[in-house]
Scaffold this active site. Structure first.
Site, PDB file in Angstrom:
ATOM      1  N   GLU A   1      38.345  28.066  72.771  1.00 36.45           N
ATOM      2  CA  GLU A   1      39.460  27.113  72.716  1.00 36.45           C
ATOM      3  C   GLU A   1      39.155  25.934  73.620  1.00 36.45           C
ATOM      4  OE1 GLU A   1      43.565  28.421  73.284  1.00 36.45           O
ATOM      5  OE2 GLU A   1      43.104  30.305  72.272  1.00 36.45           O
TER       6      GLU A   1
ATOM      7  N   GLU B   1      43.013  35.386  76.640  1.00 34.73           N
ATOM      8  CA  GLU B   1      43.616  34.888  77.878  1.00 34.73           C
ATOM      9  C   GLU B   1      44.380  35.955  78.646  1.00 34.73           C
ATOM     10  OE1 GLU B   1      45.646  31.130  77.452  1.00 34.73           O
ATOM     11  OE2 GLU B   1      43.779  30.134  76.911  1.00 34.73           O
TER      12      GLU B   1
HETATM   13  C1  BG6 Z   1      46.024  28.909  74.977  1.00 29.81           C
HETATM   14  C2  BG6 Z   1      46.409  29.957  73.979  1.00 29.81           C
HETATM   15  O1  BG6 Z   1      46.697  29.196  76.163  1.00 29.81           O
HETATM   16  O2  BG6 Z   1      46.382  27.603  74.774  1.00 29.81           O
HETATM   17  C3  BG6 Z   1      46.959  29.436  72.666  1.00 29.81           C
HETATM   18  O3  BG6 Z   1      45.383  30.878  73.762  1.00 29.81           O
HETATM   19  C4  BG6 Z   1      47.807  28.212  72.941  1.00 29.81           C
HETATM   20  O4  BG6 Z   1      47.677  30.463  72.048  1.00 29.81           O
HETATM   21  C5  BG6 Z   1      46.916  27.140  73.546  1.00 29.81           C
HETATM   22  O5  BG6 Z   1      48.494  27.728  71.826  1.00 29.81           O
HETATM   23  C6  BG6 Z   1      47.633  25.848  73.828  1.00 29.81           C
HETATM   24  O6  BG6 Z   1      48.763  26.086  74.605  1.00 29.81           O
HETATM   25  P1  BG6 Z   1      50.205  25.581  74.182  1.00 29.81           P
HETATM   26  O7  BG6 Z   1      51.118  26.106  75.213  1.00 29.81           O
HETATM   27  O8  BG6 Z   1      50.139  24.114  74.152  1.00 29.81           O
HETATM   28  O9  BG6 Z   1      50.458  26.175  72.829  1.00 29.81           O
END
Ligand code: BG6
Length: 472
Positions: free
Chosen positions: A370, A165
């Site tokens: 993700e 990201e």
């Molecule tokens: C992404 C990241 O932005 O989203 C992760 O790569 C992150 O590291 C995930 O945990 C979810 O976001 P958050 O803020 O809910 O942890």
């Protein structure tokens, strides 16, 4: 496009899930690991620090066994830079190498493909002190780290991701605790885009080194890409959506794939006296590097309308929420979408449109690195976690991948966030994502015992049927 028959998921589709080092490992300063920016940052109020996380460092065998029980074909995890190079450069920590050797071997023991992210939000603190990504030397620091990784793990790791990201690092660094602002900075936008430029060149170098050292391996970026809709059919809103799509999405993929700067972003930077210093050599490196696939993190789309110069710049909410760039685009809520308990819009169809758009622009296979639902889960007295909301979310997103495959998009795999509960970037462990529940809360480590959620059993069936059976 309505399809009469859906094409099957490929036989070698990577069903798995993801995590990142600092969010799961713990052992933050153990066995020779140096601190990272996540270990020294100011922890958001009401959330856990990252010293223990979910103790994956000590419990990886149990965790990988659970992933194997779900039938994982792949596990995407990141390597902590400062566990390998405690000072960021120079001396290698043999215990760090040993840990990742063990982790990789444990995956391979069960036939799980390790997919390794080289950098996930955790700059070594020692390099932060030396100026972090604002320094041109950061390109060489990253190249050195990449070389150490390829030398030590390249015999077994075939899939690499460069920077997780990068677009979120650039757009919302303060939210994820990564922004480094050197003393004397007068134009923050220029500074941030200079750091971004160094990351683009560092990434390109890492891809080149990977291809030289490991000709069989595949490597790609891992940005968070999500289409930006126009709030209406007003032509001005469409221009705004193009603007924000360029700033949020295409800058990163145009650079990674074609080695060029997106023209809309460049023009935006010119307007703000914020163009980075780019040398001819940088451009040559960026052009010569070619990813083999695209890792894509997707959570939700954004929606924008035209903005005027009078608008206030800023972010409402967090990384997936609303951003406004005066005169460029103003983010607005999408009335057609529902939200998670943490305020993130849910848009499975936007997932399909996003991967369709990415594929038509770049024509590279896409690996979902993700996607997932952050929610409050609770453990029942008899050790169960009923999470139908997560199953629903995942089901609807997998259905859209299936449609995208039928649309002709080359999809390599689905690795949602997250394999196991972990500490969120800024909302603690109360915001849970995993298939595996970890018994701890933000300020009480409790037993750290692992429990299979309902989604664990559901995903196991999805994998066993190669995505054919998504029923409860
Ligand atoms: C992404 C990241 O932005 O989203 C992760 O790569 C992150 O590291 C995930 O945990 C979810 O976001 P958050 O803020 O809910 O942890």
């Amino acid at each position: 496009m309505l399809h009469k028959d859906l094409k099957p998921f490929p036989d070698d589709f990577f069903w798995g899930a993801s995590s990142s080092a600092y969010q799961v490992e713990g052992a933050a300063l153990e066995d020779g690991k140096g601190p990272s920016c996540q270990d020294v940052k100011e922890i958001p109020e009401g959330t856990s620090d990252l010293s223990v996380s979910v103790d994956h460092y000590h419990r990886y065998k149990e965790d990988i066994a659970l992933m194997a029980e779900m039938g994982f074909k792949s596990y995407r995890f990141s390597i902590s830079w400062s566990r390998i190079l405690p000072d960021g450069t120079g001396a290698v920590n043999p215990q760090g190498i040993a840990f990742y050797n063990n982790l990789i071997d444990e995956c391979l023991k069960y036939g799980i493909e390790p997919i390794v992210t080289m950098f996930h939000f955790d700059m070594p603190a020692a390099l932060d002190e030396r100026g972090s990504w604002s320094k041109r030397e950061s390109i060489d620091w990253f190249a050195e780290f990449a070389t150490v990784l390829f030398e030590n793990f390249g015999d077994r790791v075939k899939y690499w991701l460069t920077i997780n990201e990068q677009n979120m690092l650039t757009l919302v660094g303060p939210i994820i605790g990564t922004l480094h602002v050197p003393e004397g900075t007068t134009n923050l936008t220029k500074e941030i885009y200079q750091q971004n430029h160094h990351q683009l060149v560092a990434q390109a170098k890492a891809m080149q080194i990977c291809h030289q050292m490991l000709p069989e391996a595949k490597i790609g970026p891992a940005p968070n890409i999500a289409l930006v809709y126009a709030a209406s059919s007003k032509p001005e809103d469409v221009i705004a959506s193009q603007n924000f799509n360029a700033i949020r999405n295409w800058l990163y993929l145009d650079a990674a794939v074609y080695g060029v700067y997106n023209n809309l972003v460049w023009s935006y930077l010119e307007e703000h006296d914020a163009t980075p210093q780019v040398t001819a050599e940088d451009l040559a490196i960026m052009k010569a590097a070619k990813p083999d696939f695209l890792g894509i993190n997707y959570y939700n789309t954004a929606t924008v309308e035209a903005s005027t110069e009078e608008d206030q710049a800023g972010v409402v909410g967090d990384q997936q929420s609303r951003q406004t760039f005066p005169g460029i685009a103003r983010s607005v809520p999408n009335p057609n979408l529902v939200k998670t308990e943490f305020g993130w819009e849910i848009d499975p169809i936007g997932f399909r449109s996003t991967v369709r758009e990415i594929y038509s622009r770049y024509r590279l296979p896409i690996l979902i690195t993700e996607n997932g639902l952050g929610a409050y889960d609770s453990l029942t007295e008899d050790g169960k976690v009923h999470d139908p909301y997560r199953i629903d979310y995942l089901r609807h997103h997998i259905e859209q991948i299936h449609l995208a495959i039928t649309d002709g998009v080359e999809m390599m795999g689905y690795n949602p966030w997250s394999a196991i509960d972990l500490i969120s970037t800024h909302e603690g462990i109360k915001k849970r994502y995993g298939f595996i529940y970890v018994d701890r809360d933000d300020f009480d480590l409790k037993t750290l015992k692992r429990y299979r959620k309902d989604s664990f059993y559901w995903y196991k069936k999805v994998i066993a049927t190669n995505g054919q059976d998504l029923s409860d």
